[in-house]
Motif scaffolding. Sequence first.
Motif, short mmCIF file in Angstrom:
data_model
loop_
_atom_site.label_atom_id
_atom_site.label_comp_id
_atom_site.label_asym_id
_atom_site.label_seq_id
_atom_site.Cartn_x
_atom_site.Cartn_y
_atom_site.Cartn_z
N ILE A 45 50.67 43.83 47.38
CA ILE A 45 49.28 43.87 47.25
C ILE A 45 48.58 43.00 46.56
O ILE A 45 47.31 42.42 47.02
N PHE A 46 49.11 42.64 45.61
CA PHE A 46 48.34 41.96 44.58
C PHE A 46 48.86 40.37 44.91
O PHE A 46 48.21 39.52 44.03
N THR A 47 49.82 40.09 45.58
CA THR A 47 50.17 38.71 45.61
C THR A 47 50.24 38.18 47.22
O THR A 47 49.76 37.00 47.65
N LEU A 48 50.73 39.10 48.26
CA LEU A 48 51.02 38.74 49.78
C LEU A 48 49.85 38.41 50.51
O LEU A 48 49.93 37.48 51.22
N PRO A 49 48.60 39.02 50.42
CA PRO A 49 47.62 38.65 51.24
C PRO A 49 47.29 37.17 51.16
O PRO A 49 46.89 36.50 52.17
N GLY A 50 47.03 36.80 49.95
CA GLY A 50 46.62 35.22 49.71
C GLY A 50 47.77 34.11 50.04
O GLY A 50 47.56 33.24 50.82
N GLU A 51 49.24 34.80 49.95
CA GLU A 51 50.04 33.95 50.13
C GLU A 51 50.22 33.51 51.81
O GLU A 51 50.40 32.49 52.49
N VAL A 52 50.24 34.80 52.29
CA VAL A 52 50.30 34.97 54.10
C VAL A 52 49.16 34.06 54.55
O VAL A 52 49.34 33.18 55.57
N ALA A 53 48.02 34.37 54.03
CA ALA A 53 46.62 33.45 54.49
C ALA A 53 46.88 32.03 54.41
O ALA A 53 46.65 31.09 55.48
N ALA A 297 50.64 33.24 42.71
CA ALA A 297 51.02 34.44 42.58
C ALA A 297 50.49 35.28 42.21
O ALA A 297 50.68 36.54 41.94
N GLU A 298 48.81 35.14 42.11
CA GLU A 298 48.02 35.85 41.53
C GLU A 298 46.67 35.54 42.14
O GLU A 298 45.52 35.14 41.80
N PRO A 299 46.47 36.19 43.50
CA PRO A 299 45.37 35.39 44.37
C PRO A 299 44.05 36.31 43.76
O PRO A 299 42.70 35.82 43.71
N ILE A 300 44.26 37.47 43.19
CA ILE A 300 43.46 38.61 42.94
C ILE A 300 42.64 37.92 41.67
O ILE A 300 41.48 38.16 41.36
N ALA A 320 48.25 46.15 37.15
CA ALA A 320 48.97 45.80 38.35
C ALA A 320 50.71 45.76 37.75
O ALA A 320 51.40 46.45 38.12
N VAL A 321 50.59 45.02 36.55
CA VAL A 321 51.97 45.19 35.80
C VAL A 321 52.69 46.51 35.62
O VAL A 321 53.80 46.68 35.99
N PHE A 322 51.83 47.27 35.02
CA PHE A 322 52.37 48.65 34.79
C PHE A 322 52.53 49.45 36.14
O PHE A 322 53.34 50.23 36.17
N GLY A 323 51.73 49.28 37.05
CA GLY A 323 51.76 49.66 38.45
C GLY A 323 53.05 49.60 39.11
O GLY A 323 53.50 50.22 40.04
N MET A 324 53.62 48.20 38.71
CA MET A 324 54.88 48.00 39.42
C MET A 324 56.39 48.98 39.05
O MET A 324 57.12 49.30 39.85
N PHE A 325 55.79 49.80 38.02
CA PHE A 325 56.96 50.93 37.50
C PHE A 325 56.75 51.78 38.69
O PHE A 325 58.04 52.50 38.88
N THR A 326 56.02 52.09 39.54
CA THR A 326 55.77 53.09 40.52
C THR A 326 56.84 52.62 41.66
O THR A 326 57.67 53.87 41.98
N ALA A 327 56.92 51.44 41.79
CA ALA A 327 58.01 51.15 42.91
C ALA A 327 59.51 51.25 42.16
O ALA A 327 60.28 51.40 43.05
N ALA A 328 59.39 50.73 41.16
CA ALA A 328 60.86 50.74 40.47
C ALA A 328 61.17 52.09 40.58
O ALA A 328 62.63 52.36 40.63
#
Length: 472
Positions: A45-53, A297-300, A320-328
């Motif tokens: 969510i922090f990278t893909l929207p800008g990359e795909v656009a 890699a950081e559109p936001i 966002a960095v610490f939020g990645m732990f939720t996916a891990a």
Amino acid sequence: MNLSKRMFFRQPPEKYELKDGHLKRSLRVKDLLSLGIGMIVSTSIFTLPGEVAAMHTGPAVIISFILAAIVAGMVALVYAEMSAAMPFAGSAYTWINVIFGELPGWVVGWALLAEYIIGLSFVISGISSNLKPILASIGIKIPTFLANPLGQKGGILDILAIIIVLIVGSLVSKNLSKVTLVENILVVLKIFAIILFVTVGATAIHLSNFHPFIPAYHATTNGAFGGWQGIYAGVSMIFVSYLGFDAIAANSAEAIEPQKTMPRGIIGSLAIASIFFIAVSSVLIGVLPYQKYAASAEPIGIALRAIHHPLIATIVQLIAVFGMFTAAIGFMLSGSRLIYSFSRDGMLPKMFSKLDCNKQPKNSVILITTIVVIISSVLPFSFLSQLVSAGTIIAFIFVSVGLFFLRKREGKDIPEPAFKVPAYPLLPILSFIFSLLVFIGLDHAAKLYTLIWFILGIVVYFIYGIKHAIRE
């Protein structure tokens, strides 16, 4: 029992109820929502929207996210009925085992194993990559040979990735209620960061950035850009970001009242995540022309600094960095439960289905931790990223077809579930068709790597699984 009967032996569902009865049921709806949102609303969510656009869609990235959410929603409804009818550990692996037999179940389980192991490796790598500059800013610099995987930028191993994997593995091996508490706190922080970005960014939207909403089609080195061709390419790229709701089902055997909690957790987490993805995409495009996000890699962060909010950009990126732990945590939980399920059925050695004093499959956690340590700290693995989406989509296709066979057995040897897919049989048919279309839209490399992965899985099955599988 001859070879054909062994390959397509269907395990009676009541056997799984007995096998999984030793797992402790402690997960409530809020825990499942947190697990699902934590996995879906992850790094992407922090990278893909800008990359795909920038690569495929332009402002129409919003349409791609909506279409991907619709397809994922159809699959999620099928998963909800499956998990309500058969709340067993292993999710699609176990369901397909019951419905179609041992070999088809193994194939689907092997596909999911790619999602969990490689997905976890990439999340760990992402956390490591983002933590290094933060540590450097406070004077902690990791030597080059310990900062990167083997063969990348003079590295031998990524020591930070090893530490992160061990922390996550240690956490997941503890009491599940403590794991879910940490997960819930991190998800709340991540949601705060997303809402903060959307709120601040919404004050600086320029409607001119949305014109033309669907740019004219033309071919690029990245594939299709613009037109409905670009939107389709965007859907195939985006679809992987919605993966995660399926991982909730892997924890069905540990859910309280799974007939009710599983459908609510699966559907609810996907719905909430979809709203966040669409909101973030809309604000990103509104704040800056989509071309500004090319190769970023950081559109936001770019968007917030462009509208003169560097402090908020730092806060959001740090969360966002610490939020990645939720996916891990989510990947580790799901992967260990899948390995437990393989072992429970004799497809892997029995030691991986043993439970510790906390009723956790600790040996399975140790195994997946060891595998991920090797992948994320030593091996260059970027070429394997497509396995995450390709393998899981194959599982979606199997489960969509499986629902038709499940319906014939509901109320007989399988209990009538409290939740049923609406608009049956149309919706599971569409789920199958659209999942297949998304798979077709993946690039050729993804399909090649998937084929190689499945050949390896078949070899493992015939060398070990078929000889040791428990058939009762």
